[in-house]
Design an enzyme around this catalytic site. Structure first.
Site, PDB file in Angstrom:
ATOM      1  N   ASP A  16       5.146   3.982   3.041  1.00  0.00           N
ATOM      2  CA  ASP A  16       6.092   4.692   2.167  1.00  0.00           C
ATOM      3  C   ASP A  16       5.971   6.206   2.325  1.00  0.00           C
ATOM      4  O   ASP A  16       5.854   6.946   1.343  1.00  0.00           O
ATOM      5  CB  ASP A  16       5.867   4.302   0.701  1.00  0.00           C
ATOM      6  CG  ASP A  16       5.687   2.814   0.492  1.00  0.00           C
ATOM      7  OD1 ASP A  16       6.415   2.039   1.140  1.00  0.00           O
ATOM      8  OD2 ASP A  16       4.822   2.422  -0.314  1.00  0.00           O
ATOM      9  N   GLU A 196      15.778  -0.839  -1.944  1.00  0.00           N
ATOM     10  CA  GLU A 196      14.733   0.029  -2.488  1.00  0.00           C
ATOM     11  C   GLU A 196      14.516   1.207  -1.534  1.00  0.00           C
ATOM     12  O   GLU A 196      15.191   1.337  -0.503  1.00  0.00           O
ATOM     13  CB  GLU A 196      13.426  -0.734  -2.672  1.00  0.00           C
ATOM     14  CG  GLU A 196      12.804  -1.246  -1.377  1.00  0.00           C
ATOM     15  CD  GLU A 196      11.533  -2.057  -1.591  1.00  0.00           C
ATOM     16  OE1 GLU A 196      11.285  -2.506  -2.724  1.00  0.00           O
ATOM     17  OE2 GLU A 196      10.780  -2.232  -0.606  1.00  0.00           O
TER      18      GLU A 196
END
Length: 324
Positions: A16, A196
Site C-alpha cells: 500500500d 478500494e
C-alpha cells in the site's frame, strides 16, 4: 526515464505504498508494514534514494482500544499547512460477517518536519454509515478539499465501494458522501467484491481516480474512473468507469496482484505509478499475512486522447531475499 532504471522492487515488504513529493523538493514515503503495528516515514531527495533512506517511526498502535490492531494503508499529505496521515485501524483481528472491523483515523503534525515533529491523534473520521472503512486519500480540486475512501454499505453487495466528500478540515467531512463506484464487473469481483485504494491524478483536461479491485492475491488489479476536469465531480454521473482493468497480473514477468497504488512525479517531472505486487503466487494461508508485497515504481505514458497508459508490471531486476 526507462522503467528499468528503477530498482524493482524499490522497497521490500512494504504494501500500500504512498509517496508525497513536497514543496521542499523531498520525497516522503509511507506504507503498510508487515506487522501492521506502526507508522513510519522515510525521506529522500530522489525516488530511488527512498530505498535506503533512514526510517522514522512516528506512531505505534496502542495495546487496546479501537486503534489497537491491523494498521493499514497509511497516506501522508500536506493540507492547509499541516502534515496529515490517514490510516485504517481495527479494535482486534476479529472478522465479523466476513469483514474486519476497520475504521479510518487521522494524525496531524503542525511542525515543519514530519519525521521529528509532534503528531496528534484526531480520532476517527466520521461518515454517515458506521461500517468497515479504509484506504482514505485526499486531493484538492478547484479550490475545494476532498476526501476519497473505500467503505462497506450493508445494503450493497461486496466488501467496499468508493466514496467522496468535501472536507471541512483535514479530519472532518463537510458534504454528504457520494458513491462513485461499486464492484460490479467480473474483474472487480474475483475472490471478493472490492473497490478500494483510490488515488487521484489529473492530466490534459481530465481528472482520474485509480482504484484496486478483487481479492489481494493474483486477482488484485487496478481500474480507472475519469471525469472532465471542469465537470461537477460531486455528481457521480460525471464519472466514467473503464470496462477493463488498467494494470493486472503479468505471469510471464512473475508479477502477481499489482495494486493499491499512488502517484508521484520523478525528478524530471514524469508521472510515476507507485504500487505493490508479489513475485509468486504460492501463499500459505491468508494472503493478507504474507509479507512479500513489495513497493514498485513504473513510469506512466499518456495516449493521444489524454488517457493514462500503465502498461504491464515489469519483471524484478534484482535478486530477492524472501524473509519468512
Amino acid at each position: 526515464m526507462s522503467n528499468t532504471l528503477y530498482p524493482n522492487p524499490l522497497i521490500e515488504q512494504r504494501a500500500d505504498p504512498h509517496i508525497w513529493l513536497h514543496s521542499d523538493g523531498n520525497y516522503y514515503f509511507i506504507a503498510s508494514v508487515p506487522e501492521y503495528d506502526r507508522l513510519e516515514i522515510r525521506r529522500s531527495k530522489t525516488l530511488i534514494g527512498l530505498a535506503d533512506a533512514p526510517v522514522s517511526v512516528i506512531w505505534h498502535k496502542p495495546d487496546t482500544g479501537p486503534m489497537s490492531a491491523l494498521i493499514w494503508a497509511p497516506e501522508l499529505h500536506f493540507i492547509n499547512g499541516k502534515w496529515v496521515i490517514y490510516y485504517a485501524a481495527a479494535p482486534s483481528q476479529e472478522i465479523v460477517d466476513g469483514l474486519f472491523q476497520h475504521r479510518m483515523y487521522a494524525l496531524v503534525c503542525e511542525d515543519a518536519d514530519p519525521l521529528t515533529g509532534k503528531w496528534v491523534e484526531k480520532g476517527q473520521i466520521q461518515t454517515p454509515i458506521d461500517s468497515f472503512s479504509l484506504d482514505a486519500t485526499h486531493f484538492e480540486h478547484q479550490g475545494k478539499s476532498y476526501y476519497l475512501w473505500a467503505q462497506k454499505d450493508p445494503a450493497i453487495r461486496g466488501n467496499s465501494n468508493l466514496y467522496m466528500a468535501e472536507m471541512e478540515n483535514p479530519w472532518t467531512l463537510k458534504s454528504p458522501p457520494v458513491m462513485l463506484s461499486k464492484p460490479e464487473l467480473e474483474w472487480e469481483t474475483q475472490g471478493f467484491w472490492v473497490n478500494e485504494g483510490p488515488a487521484v491524478i489529473t492530466h490534459n483536461g481530465k481528472i482520474f481516480i485509480s482504484y484496486s479491485a478483487s481479492a489481494t492475491d493474483e486477482n488484485y488489479c487496478i481500474g480507472l474512473l475519469w471525469a472532465d476536469i471542469n465537470s461537477d465531480i460531486s455528481d457521480s454521473a460525471q464519472w466514467h468507469k473503464l470496462p477493463k482493468p488498467m494494470f493486472t497480473t503479468q505471469a510471464d514477468n512473475l508479477q502477481f496482484g499489482p495494486g493499491h497504488n499512488s502517484f508521484t512525479r520523478d525528478e524530471s517531472g514524469q508521472d510515476v505509478l507507485v504500487y505493490h505486487a508479489r513475485n509468486y503466487t504460492e501463499i500459505d494461508g491468508d494472503p493478507l499475512y504474507d509479507p512479500n508485497r513489495h513497493t514498485r515504481l513504473k513510469t506512466i505514458e499518456w495516449d493521444e486522447n489524454g488517457m493514462p497508459v500503465f502498461g504491464i508490471p515489469p519483471a524484478d531486476n534484482q535478486p530477492l531475499i524472501k524473509q519468512q
